[in-house]
Design a protein around this motif. Structure first.
Motif, PDB file in Angstrom:
ATOM      1  N   CYS A  44     -14.338 -41.282  35.345  1.00 53.20           N
ATOM      2  CA  CYS A  44     -13.175 -40.465  35.711  1.00 53.20           C
ATOM      3  C   CYS A  44     -11.873 -41.218  35.528  1.00 53.20           C
ATOM      4  O   CYS A  44     -11.847 -42.446  35.378  1.00 53.20           O
ATOM      5  N   CYS A  45     -10.787 -40.462  35.565  1.00 52.55           N
ATOM      6  CA  CYS A  45      -9.432 -41.014  35.450  1.00 52.55           C
ATOM      7  C   CYS A  45      -9.109 -41.879  36.666  1.00 52.55           C
ATOM      8  O   CYS A  45      -9.389 -41.508  37.804  1.00 52.55           O
ATOM      9  N   TYR A  46      -8.508 -43.035  36.407  1.00 53.33           N
ATOM     10  CA  TYR A  46      -8.153 -43.965  37.475  1.00 53.33           C
ATOM     11  C   TYR A  46      -7.174 -43.337  38.472  1.00 53.33           C
ATOM     12  O   TYR A  46      -7.302 -43.526  39.678  1.00 53.33           O
ATOM     13  N   HIS A  47      -6.208 -42.585  37.962  1.00 54.89           N
ATOM     14  CA  HIS A  47      -5.180 -42.015  38.835  1.00 54.89           C
ATOM     15  C   HIS A  47      -5.683 -40.807  39.626  1.00 54.89           C
ATOM     16  O   HIS A  47      -5.524 -40.755  40.848  1.00 54.89           O
ATOM     17  N   CYS A  48      -6.271 -39.822  38.939  1.00 52.61           N
ATOM     18  CA  CYS A  48      -6.564 -38.544  39.596  1.00 52.61           C
ATOM     19  C   CYS A  48      -8.048 -38.278  39.803  1.00 52.61           C
ATOM     20  O   CYS A  48      -8.406 -37.259  40.399  1.00 52.61           O
ATOM     21  N   ALA A  49      -8.915 -39.165  39.309  1.00 49.32           N
ATOM     22  CA  ALA A  49     -10.382 -39.032  39.454  1.00 49.32           C
ATOM     23  C   ALA A  49     -10.960 -37.823  38.737  1.00 49.32           C
ATOM     24  O   ALA A  49     -12.095 -37.449  38.993  1.00 49.32           O
ATOM     25  N   GLY A  50     -10.177 -37.214  37.848  1.00 50.27           N
ATOM     26  CA  GLY A  50     -10.710 -36.116  37.047  1.00 50.27           C
ATOM     27  C   GLY A  50     -11.709 -36.642  36.029  1.00 50.27           C
ATOM     28  O   GLY A  50     -11.551 -37.750  35.496  1.00 50.27           O
ATOM     29  N   GLU A  51     -12.751 -35.857  35.749  1.00 49.50           N
ATOM     30  CA  GLU A  51     -13.770 -36.286  34.790  1.00 49.50           C
ATOM     31  C   GLU A  51     -13.153 -36.507  33.403  1.00 49.50           C
ATOM     32  O   GLU A  51     -12.289 -35.753  32.960  1.00 49.50           O
ATOM     33  N   LEU A  52     -13.640 -37.578  32.731  1.00 46.37           N
ATOM     34  CA  LEU A  52     -13.161 -37.905  31.391  1.00 46.37           C
ATOM     35  C   LEU A  52     -14.279 -37.725  30.377  1.00 46.37           C
ATOM     36  O   LEU A  52     -15.413 -38.136  30.611  1.00 46.37           O
ATOM     37  N   ALA A  53     -13.930 -37.137  29.247  1.00 48.47           N
ATOM     38  CA  ALA A  53     -14.918 -36.952  28.179  1.00 48.47           C
ATOM     39  C   ALA A  53     -14.928 -38.137  27.222  1.00 48.47           C
ATOM     40  O   ALA A  53     -15.840 -38.294  26.419  1.00 48.47           O
ATOM     41  N   ILE A  54     -13.893 -38.979  27.292  1.00 46.18           N
ATOM     42  CA  ILE A  54     -13.791 -40.132  26.397  1.00 46.18           C
ATOM     43  C   ILE A  54     -13.715 -41.404  27.226  1.00 46.18           C
ATOM     44  O   ILE A  54     -13.456 -41.373  28.432  1.00 46.18           O
ATOM     45  N   ASP A  55     -13.928 -42.533  26.586  1.00 47.46           N
ATOM     46  CA  ASP A  55     -13.891 -43.821  27.267  1.00 47.46           C
ATOM     47  C   ASP A  55     -12.448 -44.299  27.369  1.00 47.46           C
ATOM     48  O   ASP A  55     -11.937 -45.003  26.484  1.00 47.46           O
ATOM     49  N   ALA A  56     -11.758 -43.885  28.432  1.00 44.44           N
ATOM     50  CA  ALA A  56     -10.353 -44.242  28.635  1.00 44.44           C
ATOM     51  C   ALA A  56     -10.095 -44.340  30.132  1.00 44.44           C
ATOM     52  O   ALA A  56     -10.768 -43.690  30.937  1.00 44.44           O
ATOM     53  N   PRO A  57      -9.129 -45.173  30.544  1.00 39.23           N
ATOM     54  CA  PRO A  57      -8.867 -45.317  31.982  1.00 39.23           C
ATOM     55  C   PRO A  57      -8.089 -44.170  32.594  1.00 39.23           C
ATOM     56  O   PRO A  57      -8.176 -43.923  33.797  1.00 39.23           O
ATOM     57  N   LEU A  58      -7.306 -43.450  31.789  1.00 41.19           N
ATOM     58  CA  LEU A  58      -6.452 -42.386  32.308  1.00 41.19           C
ATOM     59  C   LEU A  58      -6.610 -41.113  31.483  1.00 41.19           C
ATOM     60  O   LEU A  58      -6.867 -41.168  30.276  1.00 41.19           O
ATOM     61  N   CYS A  59      -6.422 -39.984  32.145  1.00 44.74           N
ATOM     62  CA  CYS A  59      -6.424 -38.707  31.437  1.00 44.74           C
ATOM     63  C   CYS A  59      -5.044 -38.459  30.826  1.00 44.74           C
ATOM     64  O   CYS A  59      -4.063 -39.117  31.185  1.00 44.74           O
ATOM     65  N   GLY A  60      -4.964 -37.506  29.920  1.00 39.17           N
ATOM     66  CA  GLY A  60      -3.703 -37.206  29.259  1.00 39.17           C
ATOM     67  C   GLY A  60      -2.621 -36.747  30.212  1.00 39.17           C
ATOM     68  O   GLY A  60      -1.445 -37.096  30.059  1.00 39.17           O
ATOM     69  N   ARG A  61      -3.019 -35.983  31.214  1.00 41.82           N
ATOM     70  CA  ARG A  61      -2.045 -35.476  32.182  1.00 41.82           C
ATOM     71  C   ARG A  61      -1.399 -36.609  32.958  1.00 41.82           C
ATOM     72  O   ARG A  61      -0.181 -36.622  33.154  1.00 41.82           O
ATOM     73  N   CYS A  62      -2.199 -37.585  33.410  1.00 44.03           N
ATOM     74  CA  CYS A  62      -1.643 -38.700  34.180  1.00 44.03           C
ATOM     75  C   CYS A  62      -0.842 -39.656  33.301  1.00 44.03           C
ATOM     76  O   CYS A  62       0.078 -40.320  33.781  1.00 44.03           O
ATOM     77  N   LEU A  63      -1.192 -39.724  32.012  1.00 42.96           N
ATOM     78  CA  LEU A  63      -0.416 -40.545  31.090  1.00 42.96           C
ATOM     79  C   LEU A  63       0.975 -39.965  30.885  1.00 42.96           C
ATOM     80  O   LEU A  63       1.973 -40.693  30.854  1.00 42.96           O
ATOM     81  N   SER A  64       1.047 -38.645  30.749  1.00 41.46           N
ATOM     82  CA  SER A  64       2.343 -38.007  30.493  1.00 41.46           C
ATOM     83  C   SER A  64       3.138 -37.749  31.768  1.00 41.46           C
ATOM     84  O   SER A  64       4.372 -37.749  31.747  1.00 41.46           O
ATOM     85  N   HIS A  65       2.428 -37.514  32.887  1.00 40.67           N
ATOM     86  CA  HIS A  65       3.100 -37.248  34.159  1.00 40.67           C
ATOM     87  C   HIS A  65       2.408 -38.034  35.278  1.00 40.67           C
ATOM     88  O   HIS A  65       1.590 -37.478  36.023  1.00 40.67           O
ATOM     89  N   PRO A  66       2.714 -39.331  35.419  1.00 36.97           N
ATOM     90  CA  PRO A  66       2.061 -40.151  36.452  1.00 36.97           C
ATOM     91  C   PRO A  66       2.285 -39.568  37.845  1.00 36.97           C
ATOM     92  O   PRO A  66       3.405 -39.180  38.193  1.00 36.97           O
ATOM     93  N   PRO A  67       1.236 -39.458  38.645  1.00 43.21           N
ATOM     94  CA  PRO A  67       1.372 -38.880  39.994  1.00 43.21           C
ATOM     95  C   PRO A  67       2.056 -39.837  40.964  1.00 43.21           C
ATOM     96  O   PRO A  67       2.212 -41.039  40.683  1.00 43.21           O
ATOM     97  N   ALA A  68       2.451 -39.309  42.102  1.00 35.19           N
ATOM     98  CA  ALA A  68       3.102 -40.137  43.133  1.00 35.19           C
ATOM     99  C   ALA A  68       2.113 -41.083  43.791  1.00 35.19           C
ATOM    100  O   ALA A  68       2.493 -42.155  44.268  1.00 35.19           O
ATOM    101  N   TYR A  69       0.846 -40.700  43.845  1.00 37.87           N
ATOM    102  CA  TYR A  69      -0.175 -41.578  44.417  1.00 37.87           C
ATOM    103  C   TYR A  69      -0.623 -42.578  43.347  1.00 37.87           C
ATOM    104  O   TYR A  69      -0.478 -42.345  42.146  1.00 37.87           O
ATOM    105  N   ASP A  70      -1.186 -43.701  43.794  1.00 38.72           N
ATOM    106  CA  ASP A  70      -1.488 -44.798  42.877  1.00 38.72           C
ATOM    107  C   ASP A  70      -2.890 -44.751  42.286  1.00 38.72           C
ATOM    108  O   ASP A  70      -3.103 -45.144  41.142  1.00 38.72           O
ATOM    109  N   VAL A  71      -3.857 -44.319  43.073  1.00 41.27           N
ATOM    110  CA  VAL A  71      -5.241 -44.282  42.608  1.00 41.27           C
ATOM    111  C   VAL A  71      -6.007 -43.271  43.458  1.00 41.27           C
ATOM    112  O   VAL A  71      -5.656 -43.045  44.619  1.00 41.27           O
ATOM    113  N   THR A  72      -7.029 -42.659  42.863  1.00 45.45           N
ATOM    114  CA  THR A  72      -7.875 -41.723  43.598  1.00 45.45           C
ATOM    115  C   THR A  72      -9.319 -42.183  43.544  1.00 45.45           C
ATOM    116  O   THR A  72      -9.827 -42.536  42.477  1.00 45.45           O
ATOM    117  N   TYR A  73      -9.953 -42.185  44.704  1.00 48.79           N
ATOM    118  CA  TYR A  73     -11.383 -42.485  44.802  1.00 48.79           C
ATOM    119  C   TYR A  73     -12.097 -41.202  45.226  1.00 48.79           C
ATOM    120  O   TYR A  73     -11.857 -40.682  46.320  1.00 48.79           O
TER     121      TYR A  73
END
Length: 229
Positions: A44-73
Motif C-alpha cells: 500500500c501507499c506510505y501516505h494513505c495506505a491505499g492498495e498499490l498495483a505497482i511497486d512504488a512507495p506512494l500512489c499518484g494521488r499522494c504524489l500530486s496532492h500530499p495529505p496533511a497527515y504524514d503516514v497511515t498504518y
C-alpha cells in the motif's frame, strides 16, 4: 501481579474466537486459522495506505496532492471478516470486537519505530454520540493504547458540526461534508499524534482532522485505522 491476573483470567475464561467460536490464539478472541484468513493490507501507499498495483512507495494521488497527515498504518482491508468485525462494533455495540481490533492494530504497530506521544480517536458529534451511545474509535484506541502504554486524548479536540453519514457520498462530497467540522478545545502539548479510526475510505475525515492538528502546532500526525476500504 498484573501478569498473574491475566493468566488466571485466561485459565478461567479462555479466549474464544469471535468468528468461529473455537479456542482463541495468543490471548485474542480470534483463532489462528481465522487470523490467517483476514484480508491483510500488505502492499500500500506510505501516505494513505491505499492498495498499490505497482511497486512504488506512494500512489499518484499522494504524489500530486500530499495529505496533511504524514503516514497511515492500516493493517487490514475492509473485506469479509474484517468488515463483519467493524460493523458488529459500530452498529451492534460488540465491544469485544473493539478489543480484538485494537489488539490487532497494536500488534501491527509494535513492529514500527517512533510511536506517538498520544492517540486521538476521531471525535463524534455529541448528537451522534447520544444516538449511538459510544464512539467506536475511542473503544479501539483504548484497547490499542492499553497494550502499547500510550495515553488516549479525548479532551483536546471536538467535532462541533454534526455532519451527515459519509457512506453514500462521493469523494468530493466527503471533503465538503467534513470541512471545518473539527476544532481544538485547548492547546495540545503532544508533538507526535496518531489519529485512530475504524475504517479509512477516501481519507477526507482524517485529512481535515490532521489539518486542524497541524495548525495547532503538532509536528507529526500519523493515522492508525483498523482497515482500509
Amino acid at each position: 501481579m498484573y501478569n498473574w491476573l491475566n493468566i488466571i483470567q485466561e485459565y478461567l475464561l479462555p479466549p474464544t474466537c469471535i468468528l468461529c467460536n473455537h479456542q482463541g490464539w495468543q490471548g485474542l478472541d480470534l483463532c489462528y486459522p481465522c487470523y490467517t484468513q483476514l484480508a491483510k493490507n500488505t502492499h500500500c501507499c506510505y501516505h494513505c495506505a491505499g492498495e498499490l498495483a505497482i511497486d512504488a512507495p506512494l500512489c499518484g494521488r499522494c504524489l500530486s496532492h500530499p495529505p496533511a497527515y504524514d503516514v497511515t498504518y492500516a493493517p487490514l482491508l475492509h473485506h469479509g471478516a474484517n468488515r463483519h468485525l467493524i460493523a458488529g462494533l459500530k452498529f451492534n455495540a460488540q465491544y469485544k470486537n473493539a478489543r480484538l481490533l485494537g489488539a490487532l492494530l497494536a500488534d501491527n504497530m509494535q513492529h514500527h519505530d517512533g510511536l506517538p506521544d498520544c492517540l486521538l480517536p476521531v471525535p463524534l458529534h455529541k448528537a451522534r454520540y447520544r444516538e449511538r451511545g459510544f464512539n467506536q474509535s475511542i473503544e479501539i484506541a483504548n484497547a490499542a493504547g492499553k497494550i502499547l502504554q500510550i495515553p488516549v486524548d479525548v479532551q483536546s479536540c471536538v467535532r462541533h458540526r454534526d455532519t451527515p453519514h459519509q457512506t453514500t457520498l462521493t469523494s468530493k462530497q466527503r471533503r465538503t461534508n467534513v470541512k471545518n467540522a473539527f476544532s481544538m478545545l485547548k492547546p495540545i502539548q503532544a508533538r507526535h499524534i496518531a489519529i485512530v479510526d475504524d475504517v479509512m475510505t477516501t481519507g477526507s475525515t482524517v485529512q481535515e482532522l490532521a489539518s486542524v492538528l497541524k495548525k495547532a502546532g503538532v509536528e507529526r500526525v500519523d493515522v492508525w485505522v483498523c482497515a482500509r476500504a
